[in-house]
Every structure is written in structure tokens, then in C-alpha cells.
Design a protein around this motif. Structure first.
Motif, PDB file in Angstrom:
ATOM      1  N   ARG A 110      40.874  63.178  46.355  1.00 19.76           N
ATOM      2  CA  ARG A 110      40.210  64.755  46.453  1.00 19.76           C
ATOM      3  C   ARG A 110      39.747  65.157  45.012  1.00 19.76           C
ATOM      4  N   LEU A 111      40.186  64.605  43.995  1.00 17.27           N
ATOM      5  CA  LEU A 111      39.938  65.019  42.761  1.00 17.27           C
ATOM      6  C   LEU A 111      38.312  64.650  42.333  1.00 17.27           C
ATOM      7  N   ARG A 115      36.984  64.215  37.012  1.00 24.30           N
ATOM      8  CA  ARG A 115      38.595  64.479  36.267  1.00 24.30           C
ATOM      9  C   ARG A 115      39.381  63.291  36.977  1.00 24.30           C
ATOM     10  N   LEU A 149      43.911  70.374  34.846  1.00 19.33           N
ATOM     11  CA  LEU A 149      43.411  70.665  35.980  1.00 19.33           C
ATOM     12  C   LEU A 149      43.815  69.579  37.041  1.00 19.33           C
ATOM     13  N   LYS A 152      47.435  70.078  37.928  1.00 21.69           N
ATOM     14  CA  LYS A 152      47.718  71.206  38.851  1.00 21.69           C
ATOM     15  C   LYS A 152      47.342  71.127  40.207  1.00 21.69           C
ATOM     16  N   GLN A 153      46.227  70.469  40.203  1.00 25.88           N
ATOM     17  CA  GLN A 153      45.440  70.184  41.592  1.00 25.88           C
ATOM     18  C   GLN A 153      46.506  69.190  42.410  1.00 25.88           C
ATOM     19  N   SER A 156      49.713  71.132  43.431  1.00 26.75           N
ATOM     20  CA  SER A 156      49.475  72.003  44.314  1.00 26.75           C
ATOM     21  C   SER A 156      49.269  71.308  45.891  1.00 26.75           C
TER      22      SER A 156
END
Length: 176
Positions: A110-111, A115, A149, A152-153, A156
């Protein structure tokens, strides 16, 4: 954990691991030992009121929080400690269950492409931030931001699990 034997067992099992962890984060032997001692004192004093599901998670998080508390009192930079904490988890904690591993693969997919590429170059190929920046013609700060990022993603995405910090460990295992 209401009796002394249980506490002593936990103390014996975790003292050295927590002390190493604390020292890696603080680079101060005396502070590291004091932090771990404070955590065990607090655990003993609150033994009847705290319900611990995952002892590893509880103790490592308690040490991390105690270190942050000490650094806040001395007005030190917390971001350096966050980085050291992530690195320690990657290097030292065992991988989680296969359900979490499966979820991590889905989260990686999903990144955003760039990234994900940066993250995998850093974790899988063990490339430094500078190497990635050079190879992809990006600034070092952009690479750092994308790595941050990505973490973090991913974090989460696993926050519903008992210990989101295990993410780093699982990623290290999956990508090694």
C-alpha cells in the motif's frame, strides 16, 4: 504478578536485556541502570493494579518512556532516541506471528511506489540514506522523510495489534 517469585523471575529474565537496551539508547551506563531500576521499582509498586498482557512490550516501552522522561527533564532531543529505539527493535526483538507478517506484506504493497522503493532499498539492500539519495537523484532529507513516512504508515496499519513496536522487528525479519 502478585507474588515475589513471579517478580524475581521477570527481573532475572529481563534485567540484562533492558539494561542493554537502555544503554544503547542513552550511551550512559549509570543512567541506563537507573532507568531499568526505576522501571522495576514501579512494576513492583504497581503490581496489583497493572494487568500486563505482553511482558516484553510492557517493559521495553516502560524503559523507553522512562528514558524520554529523563531526557525531557534535561531538555534533550527526543528524535535521536526515537531513531535509536527503532534500530534496537529491528536488531533485537524476535519476529511476530505469521498473521502480522502477512499484514505487513499487504501494508508494504500500500505504500506509494517511490516510498516503498526507498524503504526496501534501505531495509532490504541495507543502503545508507546517502547511497539511496545518490542512486535516485534525491536529497538526503527527501530520503529521510520518505523513510519516516513509510514507518509511520506501516505503524498506523498495525496499531490494532497488541504491540505496534513489533513492526520493526517483523520488518527486519522479513527483509533479512
Amino acid at each position: 504478578m502478585e507474588d515475589r517469585k513471579d517478580f524475581e523471575k521477570v527481573y532475572t529474565e529481563y534485567w540484562e536485556k533492558l539494561n542493554v537496551f537502555s544503554f544503547k539508547m542513552t550511551q550512559d551506563e549509570q543512567l541506563a541502570q537507573n532507568v531499568v531500576q526505576d522501571v522495576f521499582i514501579d512494576l513492583w509498586e504497581r503490581r496489583k493494579e497493572v494487568e500486563i498482557v505482553a511482558m516484553d512490550h510492557y517493559l521495553f516501552r516502560a524503559v523507553k518512556n522512562q528514558i524520554f522522561k529523563n531526557y525531557r527533564m534535561n531538555r534533550m532531543d527526543k528524535t535521536v532516541l526515537e531513531d535509536k529505539f527503532e534500530n534496537y527493535l529491528i536488531e533485537n526483538l524476535p519476529p511476530a506471528d505469521s498473521e502480522l507478517a502477512d499484514q505487513l506484506y499487504l501494508l508494504l504493497d500500500r505504500l506509494p511506489e517511490k516510498r516503498k522503493e526507498i524503504f526496501l532499498m534501505h531495509k532490504l539492500q541495507e543502503m545508507s540514506i546517502e547511497q539511496i539519495a545518490t542512486e535516485l537523484s534525491l536529497s538526503k532529507q527527501t530520503v529521510k522523510n520518505q523513510l519516516s513516512l513509510a514507518l509511520k504508515q506501516l505503524r498506523s496499519g498495525v496499531k490494532d495489534h497488541a504491540w505496534a513496536g513489533v513492526l520493526s522487528s517483523v520488518l527486519a525479519h522479513l527483509l533479512s
